[in-house]
Motif scaffolding. Structure first.
Motif, short mmCIF file in Angstrom:
data_model
loop_
_atom_site.label_atom_id
_atom_site.label_comp_id
_atom_site.label_asym_id
_atom_site.label_seq_id
_atom_site.Cartn_x
_atom_site.Cartn_y
_atom_site.Cartn_z
N ALA A 1 3.20 34.42 -9.32
CA ALA A 1 3.00 35.75 -8.49
C ALA A 1 3.21 36.78 -9.22
N TYR A 2 4.12 37.01 -10.13
CA TYR A 2 4.32 38.17 -11.30
C TYR A 2 3.09 37.98 -11.90
N GLU A 3 2.63 37.07 -12.59
CA GLU A 3 1.40 37.26 -13.75
C GLU A 3 0.12 37.44 -12.80
N THR A 4 0.00 37.22 -11.57
CA THR A 4 -1.21 37.47 -10.69
C THR A 4 -1.09 38.84 -10.39
N ARG A 5 -0.05 39.36 -10.01
CA ARG A 5 0.10 40.79 -9.52
C ARG A 5 0.12 41.75 -10.71
N TYR A 6 0.88 41.62 -11.72
CA TYR A 6 1.26 42.47 -12.87
C TYR A 6 0.62 42.17 -14.08
N ALA A 7 1.29 41.22 -14.84
CA ALA A 7 0.85 40.86 -15.95
C ALA A 7 1.51 39.53 -16.56
N LEU A 8 0.89 39.02 -17.79
CA LEU A 8 1.39 37.91 -18.42
C LEU A 8 2.71 38.11 -18.67
N LEU A 9 3.51 36.98 -18.59
CA LEU A 9 5.02 37.04 -19.12
C LEU A 9 4.95 36.27 -20.46
N THR A 10 4.04 35.39 -20.82
CA THR A 10 3.95 34.62 -22.00
C THR A 10 2.44 34.73 -22.30
N VAL A 11 2.29 34.37 -23.81
CA VAL A 11 0.87 34.10 -23.90
C VAL A 11 -0.06 33.14 -23.43
N GLU A 12 0.88 32.05 -22.91
CA GLU A 12 0.35 30.73 -22.10
C GLU A 12 0.39 30.94 -20.80
N GLY A 13 0.55 32.26 -20.13
CA GLY A 13 0.80 32.50 -18.75
C GLY A 13 -0.24 31.68 -17.80
N HIS A 14 -0.06 32.01 -16.50
CA HIS A 14 -0.86 31.41 -15.48
C HIS A 14 -2.39 32.19 -15.45
N CYS A 15 -2.67 33.20 -15.87
CA CYS A 15 -3.82 33.70 -15.89
C CYS A 15 -4.24 34.40 -17.31
N PRO A 16 -4.47 33.29 -18.31
CA PRO A 16 -4.86 33.72 -19.55
C PRO A 16 -6.23 34.24 -19.58
N GLY A 17 -7.18 34.06 -18.91
CA GLY A 17 -8.49 34.63 -18.92
C GLY A 17 -8.72 36.13 -18.33
N ARG A 18 -7.68 36.59 -17.71
CA ARG A 18 -7.74 37.83 -16.95
C ARG A 18 -8.58 38.95 -17.69
N TYR A 19 -9.36 39.42 -16.87
CA TYR A 19 -10.17 40.56 -17.38
C TYR A 19 -9.83 41.94 -16.63
N PRO A 20 -9.83 43.15 -17.01
CA PRO A 20 -9.35 43.34 -18.42
C PRO A 20 -8.26 42.75 -18.99
N TRP A 21 -8.14 42.37 -20.16
CA TRP A 21 -7.00 42.04 -21.03
C TRP A 21 -5.97 42.67 -20.82
N ASN A 22 -4.71 42.59 -20.15
CA ASN A 22 -3.68 43.47 -19.81
C ASN A 22 -2.16 43.02 -20.58
N TRP A 23 -2.33 42.00 -21.43
CA TRP A 23 -1.11 41.54 -21.99
C TRP A 23 -0.44 42.67 -22.65
N ILE A 24 -0.94 43.63 -23.30
CA ILE A 24 -0.35 44.73 -24.15
C ILE A 24 0.02 45.73 -22.83
N GLU A 25 -0.11 45.98 -21.92
CA GLU A 25 0.11 46.84 -20.89
C GLU A 25 1.34 46.59 -20.20
N ALA A 26 2.01 45.50 -20.09
CA ALA A 26 3.23 45.14 -19.82
C ALA A 26 4.21 45.88 -20.66
N PRO A 27 5.32 46.20 -20.18
CA PRO A 27 6.63 46.62 -20.93
C PRO A 27 7.11 45.63 -21.82
N TRP A 28 7.48 45.71 -22.95
CA TRP A 28 8.24 44.98 -23.64
C TRP A 28 9.45 44.71 -23.38
N PRO A 29 10.20 43.69 -23.25
CA PRO A 29 11.49 43.15 -22.78
C PRO A 29 12.65 44.35 -23.16
#
Length: 85
Positions: free
Chosen positions: A52-80
């Motif tokens: 639910a988190y990864e679908t709505r916000y951003a990946l939690l890990t590099v191998e998350g549930h939505c790895p092919g999401r466009y646009p790539w938003n891995w870097i947009e999520a805040p770091w811990p």
């Protein structure tokens, strides 16, 4: 980070802690059926919340549930260390 996102992230962190703790307990008590039931319940809920988190916000890990999401938003999520609780 909106309030819902922060609450969801906090719940995920809590469940991850519980899952690790139960895992360690089961390492030394492999026949404890109640602990195994709790572990299964916690990890099932954790998977759902992570999805639910990864679908709505951003990946939690590099191998998350939505790895092919466009646009790539891995870097947009805040770091811990950037999250203010």
């Amino acid at each position: 980070m909106d309030r819902h996102q922060l609450e969801l992230l906090r719940r995920i962190q809590e469940l991850e802690f519980v899952a690790v703790d139960l895992n360690l307990f089961l390492d030394t008590h492999p026949n404890d059926k109640a602990a195994l039931r709790d572990f299964t319940r916690v990890t099932d809920e954790l998977k759902k919340l992570k999805h639910a988190y990864e679908t709505r916000y951003a990946l939690l890990t590099v191998e998350g549930h939505c790895p092919g999401r466009y646009p790539w938003n891995w870097i947009e999520a805040p770091w811990p260390w950037e999250i203010e609780y």
